[in-house]
Design a protein around this motif. Structure first.
Motif, PDB file in Angstrom:
ATOM      1  N   THR A 364       0.836  -1.198   0.000  1.00 11.45           N
ATOM      2  CA  THR A 364       0.000   0.000   0.000  1.00 11.45           C
ATOM      3  C   THR A 364       0.875   1.253   0.000  1.00 11.45           C
ATOM      4  N   VAL A 365       0.226   2.406  -0.113  1.00  9.50           N
ATOM      5  CA  VAL A 365       0.939   3.686  -0.074  1.00  9.50           C
ATOM      6  C   VAL A 365       1.676   3.846   1.252  1.00  9.50           C
ATOM      7  N   THR A 366       1.058   3.435   2.345  1.00 10.17           N
ATOM      8  CA  THR A 366       1.718   3.525   3.654  1.00 10.17           C
ATOM      9  C   THR A 366       2.985   2.671   3.693  1.00 10.17           C
ATOM     10  N   ASP A 367       2.923   1.483   3.122  1.00  7.55           N
ATOM     11  CA  ASP A 367       4.110   0.629   3.071  1.00  7.55           C
ATOM     12  C   ASP A 367       5.231   1.300   2.281  1.00  7.55           C
ATOM     13  N   ALA A 368       4.879   1.970   1.182  1.00  3.16           N
ATOM     14  CA  ALA A 368       5.889   2.651   0.368  1.00  3.16           C
ATOM     15  C   ALA A 368       6.514   3.807   1.139  1.00  3.16           C
ATOM     16  N   ASN A 369       5.705   4.569   1.853  1.00  2.00           N
ATOM     17  CA  ASN A 369       6.247   5.664   2.667  1.00  2.00           C
ATOM     18  C   ASN A 369       7.193   5.131   3.736  1.00  2.00           C
ATOM     19  N   LEU A 370       6.821   4.038   4.361  1.00  2.00           N
ATOM     20  CA  LEU A 370       7.678   3.454   5.391  1.00  2.00           C
ATOM     21  C   LEU A 370       8.991   2.959   4.789  1.00  2.00           C
ATOM     22  N   TYR A 371       8.909   2.294   3.655  1.00  3.98           N
ATOM     23  CA  TYR A 371      10.114   1.764   3.010  1.00  3.98           C
ATOM     24  C   TYR A 371      11.090   2.884   2.652  1.00  3.98           C
ATOM     25  N   LEU A 372      10.552   4.038   2.242  1.00  4.72           N
ATOM     26  CA  LEU A 372      11.397   5.160   1.838  1.00  4.72           C
ATOM     27  C   LEU A 372      11.896   5.981   3.018  1.00  4.72           C
ATOM     28  N   GLY A 373      11.586   5.551   4.243  1.00  5.57           N
ATOM     29  CA  GLY A 373      12.077   6.254   5.417  1.00  5.57           C
ATOM     30  C   GLY A 373      11.302   7.504   5.762  1.00  5.57           C
ATOM     31  N   ARG A 374      10.074   7.625   5.267  1.00  2.00           N
ATOM     32  CA  ARG A 374       9.280   8.835   5.503  1.00  2.00           C
ATOM     33  C   ARG A 374       8.331   8.683   6.693  1.00  2.00           C
ATOM     34  N   ILE A 375       8.339   7.531   7.314  1.00  2.00           N
ATOM     35  CA  ILE A 375       7.596   7.291   8.545  1.00  2.00           C
ATOM     36  C   ILE A 375       8.583   6.751   9.575  1.00  2.00           C
ATOM     37  N   VAL A 376       8.449   7.205  10.802  1.00  2.00           N
ATOM     38  CA  VAL A 376       9.274   6.682  11.900  1.00  2.00           C
ATOM     39  C   VAL A 376       8.466   5.562  12.555  1.00  2.00           C
ATOM     40  N   PRO A 377       8.828   4.296  12.323  1.00  4.57           N
ATOM     41  CA  PRO A 377       7.942   3.192  12.717  1.00  4.57           C
ATOM     42  C   PRO A 377       7.640   3.118  14.203  1.00  4.57           C
ATOM     43  N   GLU A 378       8.614   3.459  15.044  1.00  6.57           N
ATOM     44  CA  GLU A 378       8.388   3.346  16.481  1.00  6.57           C
ATOM     45  C   GLU A 378       7.598   4.524  17.053  1.00  6.57           C
ATOM     46  N   ARG A 379       7.307   5.538  16.240  1.00  2.00           N
ATOM     47  CA  ARG A 379       6.531   6.693  16.723  1.00  2.00           C
ATOM     48  C   ARG A 379       5.154   6.784  16.066  1.00  2.00           C
ATOM     49  N   PHE A 380       4.752   5.747  15.330  1.00  5.80           N
ATOM     50  CA  PHE A 380       3.446   5.748  14.688  1.00  5.80           C
ATOM     51  C   PHE A 380       2.365   5.712  15.764  1.00  5.80           C
ATOM     52  N   LEU A 381       1.389   6.615  15.673  1.00  6.02           N
ATOM     53  CA  LEU A 381       0.355   6.780  16.708  1.00  6.02           C
ATOM     54  C   LEU A 381       0.988   6.951  18.087  1.00  6.02           C
ATOM     55  N   GLY A 382       2.033   7.780  18.125  1.00  5.01           N
ATOM     56  CA  GLY A 382       2.697   8.057  19.393  1.00  5.01           C
ATOM     57  C   GLY A 382       3.377   6.856  20.002  1.00  5.01           C
ATOM     58  N   GLY A 383       3.701   5.863  19.175  1.00  5.14           N
ATOM     59  CA  GLY A 383       4.324   4.644  19.680  1.00  5.14           C
ATOM     60  C   GLY A 383       3.330   3.579  20.089  1.00  5.14           C
ATOM     61  N   ALA A 384       2.031   3.897  20.028  1.00  4.17           N
ATOM     62  CA  ALA A 384       1.010   2.933  20.453  1.00  4.17           C
ATOM     63  C   ALA A 384       0.797   1.825  19.431  1.00  4.17           C
ATOM     64  N   MET A 385       1.283   2.047  18.189  1.00  3.78           N
ATOM     65  CA  MET A 385       1.095   1.047  17.136  1.00  3.78           C
ATOM     66  C   MET A 385       2.385   0.924  16.338  1.00  3.78           C
ATOM     67  N   PRO A 386       3.398   0.243  16.890  1.00  2.00           N
ATOM     68  CA  PRO A 386       4.661   0.067  16.159  1.00  2.00           C
ATOM     69  C   PRO A 386       4.418  -0.649  14.832  1.00  2.00           C
ATOM     70  N   LEU A 387       5.187  -0.257  13.821  1.00  2.00           N
ATOM     71  CA  LEU A 387       4.982  -0.798  12.482  1.00  2.00           C
ATOM     72  C   LEU A 387       5.998  -1.893  12.152  1.00  2.00           C
ATOM     73  N   ASP A 388       5.586  -2.785  11.273  1.00  3.41           N
ATOM     74  CA  ASP A 388       6.422  -3.896  10.830  1.00  3.41           C
ATOM     75  C   ASP A 388       7.192  -3.464   9.584  1.00  3.41           C
ATOM     76  N   ALA A 389       8.349  -2.838   9.800  1.00  3.05           N
ATOM     77  CA  ALA A 389       9.151  -2.346   8.671  1.00  3.05           C
ATOM     78  C   ALA A 389       9.684  -3.499   7.830  1.00  3.05           C
ATOM     79  N   GLU A 390      10.027  -4.603   8.459  1.00  4.06           N
ATOM     80  CA  GLU A 390      10.566  -5.743   7.718  1.00  4.06           C
ATOM     81  C   GLU A 390       9.507  -6.346   6.796  1.00  4.06           C
ATOM     82  N   GLY A 391       8.273  -6.452   7.279  1.00  2.00           N
ATOM     83  CA  GLY A 391       7.199  -6.966   6.435  1.00  2.00           C
ATOM     84  C   GLY A 391       6.951  -6.072   5.238  1.00  2.00           C
ATOM     85  N   ALA A 392       6.968  -4.749   5.460  1.00  2.00           N
ATOM     86  CA  ALA A 392       6.780  -3.814   4.353  1.00  2.00           C
ATOM     87  C   ALA A 392       7.902  -3.961   3.332  1.00  2.00           C
TER      88      ALA A 392
END
Length: 671
Positions: A364-392
């Motif tokens: 998805t678009v969110t996965d692409a933003n994360l892959y390009l380093g435009r999202i800080v995975p550990e600060r998503f929703l204030g850290g309440a919802m860490p993201l799976d960067a490896e899966g993306a």
């Protein structure tokens, strides 16, 4: 009084609340199978964790809610079986419609079956003329036979639309009284839309009848859930498509007025905050998880009566919002020609993007933003919802192999295609209507808006972007800023030169009496009521009207608006007034935030929380990671930077300058 705004979106349900001087926000994943689940669980969490001693069912509060229930019922064709009663010989008008073809060059195009099938349309005798005179009398026996046939049809709701009932509703009222014996909800066209053009009036009334029982069930369940443990429920208000709120009881009867309730809240909030910051010419850009909503505001909310949903005209006043299927959850795929496609299909809240870790497998678009380093995975929703960067990463690389592209190039391509879709949407509401987007400020909000707004503004030649505090929940915030609004209209069909003086005042006075009475029933004190007058005007013989604010020289105002919209005026052509239109507002008592004291241009060290590698135009750069809550009015900085906050992330590309204004808005200058 605790007041809470709730916006249900396709991916997230957003909350904002005011408790005296305290404010707070919360986001949770939506529950598409039952939207009330996310609403109730979010309210419980807010009360339990952020307001000491509060509990659902025991704490006095007021809730303003924007819902997609009515919209989804139409889009998914999940409304109730609906019957239509109209004049004999006119039962197929609703299906014949106009001569416009939705897909002019598609030789295989077939319209979907109408939501009211032919066997559930019933004609009755009796006829009112175009002058409002009774030509054929009402036939009680025929009406009674129609009711028996409706009862046997299995209908769960009934729409009644008789010719020219807006001039004399006698027959329509009598049909309604006869139908009440069935115990079914009945929508009468003179109550829903008292205007001429039987197709649009019938369509609007049918849509209302089709979705109102669904909305009634939803709001009843929500109200019952809010009264948990036998306590008292809150005051529940529902956002309308016109930018105002109405009581839950009114929303149950007139659900057609809630079709765009969520996006309308965002538009109200954007205009209010934009005006406070000194910008009232705005193009709003609301990018969520499922779709993007855009609107152009030239100093005021843009209202339209020419909307449609899923091909069905809905002629009640709405904020003019254009929606495209481009959001953070839009799915990237290989199209049949081997090219990259993005959207309109969305991963939604379940399973969501790959990086949510909830079972999503498609990029998805969110996965692409994360892959390009435009999202800080550990600060998503204030850290309440860490993201799976490896899966993306694995998902991006898999799709890149299918398309024979380098992974970073694919990810940037996903963003470029999404940006192009959103750019086209903005050109529809600006360039195609005679406005130059370069003369406006791009007001960006929604959970995904901040990651795309700078690049989108560059594509449009815009030089300034405004991002408010907590942009991801602005629609919920706007709902708390909204006035109570009632819209009224009456068809008059008079030459503009003759419709003046006492006749005009008499027409508006009747509507204003209705407005005062209905706003009083909504709990609005008379001193808070404001009436706004409009005329629907056209050149004689035209098929469509322009809504013109009422003033001294209405003909000149119409000529100027016609020239701006269509590029010409014709002073020799007679002008008609088609409808008088009134907008009655019960002014909101919610105060806007106050400007803060200006600090220095330098950023506090506490605001700089690190650096992160991010890709821009094929180059991997070090981008500063900033905590927005630590930025102060007057601070200035340049990209590349990633600004994080609880509800959203803002990406500042290289060469873009940013400053914090007195209201804590981020202002981007693209030069």
């Amino acid at each position: 009084m605790l007041t809470i705004g709730v916006d249900t979106g396709g991916t997230f349900t957003d909350f904002t609340f005011f408790n005296g001087r305290e404010t707070g926000t919360y986001k949770t994943l939506s529950t598409p199978h039952n939207p009330a689940e996310a609403v109730l669980s979010g309210l419980r969490r807010i009360l339990a964790e952020q307001i000491p001693g509060a509990a659902l069912g025991r704490t006095p509060m007021a809730v303003v809610h924007g819902s997609t229930v009515a919209t989804n019922a139409i889009l998914e064709r999940k409304g109730v079986p609906t019957a239509l009663v109209t004049n004999e010989g006119f039962t197929d008008v609703i299906e014949i419609g106009r001569q416009n073809r939705a897909a002019l060059y598609d030789l295989h195009y077939r319209r979907q079956p109408h939501i009211v099938p032919a066997h559930m349309r019933f004609g009755v005798p009796g006829r009112v003329t175009a002058e409002g005179e009774i030509l054929d009398p009402w036939d009680e026996e025929a009406a009674a036979r129609a009711v028996e046939e409706i009862k046997a049809s299995g209908a769960e709701s009934v729409a009644v639309c008789l010719l020219f009932s807006f001039l004399d509703p006698t027959h329509e009222k009598r049909m309604g009284e006869t139908l009440r014996g069935l115990g079914l909800p009945v929508s009468l066209s003179h109550e829903i839309l008292a205007e001429f053009r039987e197709f649009e009036r019938t369509s609007t009334t049918v849509v209302n009848a089709y979705v109102s029982p669904i909305m009634t069930r939803y709001l009843t369940a929500l109200k019952n859930g809010l009264k948990r443990d036998g306590g008292h429920g809150p005051g529940l208000r529902i956002m309308q498509s016109n930018g105002g709120s109405i009581s839950a009881d009114t929303a149950m009867r007139e659900s057609v007025r809630t079709i765009l309730s969520g996006p309308a809240g965002g538009a109200v909030g954007a205009l209010s905050l934009g005006r406070a910051a000194g910008f009232d010419r705005l193009i709003t850009f609301d990018m969520g998880g499922t779709s993007t909503d855009v609107s152009l505001m030239d100093g005021e909310l843009p209202l339209t009566t020419a909307s449609s949903i899923s091909g069905y005209p809905v002629k009640v006043p709405m904020i003019d919002i254009h929606t495209v299927g481009a959001g953070g959850g839009s799915i990237a795929s290989r199209d049949p020609g081997g090219s990259l496609a993005v959207g309109p299909e969305s991963a939604g809240a379940a399973p969501g993007p790959i990086c949510y870790g909830l079972g999503g497998t498609r990029v998805t678009v969110t996965d692409a933003n994360l892959y390009l380093g435009r999202i800080v995975p550990e600060r998503f929703l204030g850290g309440a919802m860490p993201l799976d960067a490896e899966g993306a990463r694995l998902g991006i690389e898999k799709l890149a192999r299918e398309l024979n592209l380098p992974p970073a190039e694919l990810a940037e391509g996903v963003l470029a295609v999404a940006n192009a879709n959103m750019e086209r949407a903005i050109r529809v509401i600006s360039v195609e209507k005679g406005f130059d987007p370069r003369e406006f400020t791009l007001f960006s909000f929604g959970g995904g808006g901040g990651m795309h707004c700078a690049e989108l503004a560059g594509l449009l030649g815009m030089t300034r972007v405004l991002i408010p505090v907590d942009p991801g929940i602005l629609s919920a915030t706007g709902m708390l800023m909204a006035d109570v609004v009632k819209d009224y209209s009456r068809t008059v069909m008079r030459p503009a030169g003759d419709f003046a003086g006492d006749e005009t005042e008499a027409a508006f006075a009747e509507l204003e009496r209705d407005g005062l009475n209905e706003l009083a029933a909504e709990g609005v004190a008379p001193e808070r009521v404001v009436h706004e007058r409009f005329l629907d005007m056209r050149y004689k013989g035209q098929s469509f009207e322009i809504v013109v604010p009422f003033g001294l020289d209405m003909i000149e105002a119409f000529q100027a608006m016609h020239e701006q919209r269509y590029g010409y005026r014709n002073p020799d052509k007679p002008v008609e007034v088609v409808n008088v239109r009134l907008r009655s507002l019960g002014r909101s008592e919610r105060e806007l935030p106050k400007p803060g004291a200006m600090s220095g241009e330098g950023i506090s060290p506490a605001a700089r929380i690190g650096e992160q590698r991010a890709v821009f135009h094929g180059a991997e750069l070090d981008a500063a990671v900033l905590d927005r809550t630590k930025l102060r009015p007057g601070n200035r900085f340049s990209g590349p930077a990633i600004v994080t906050e609880y509800t959203s992330t803002t990406v500042i590309p290289p060469g873009v300058e940013a400053r914090v204004d007195p209201w804590a808005n981020l202002i981007l200058n693209l030069g």
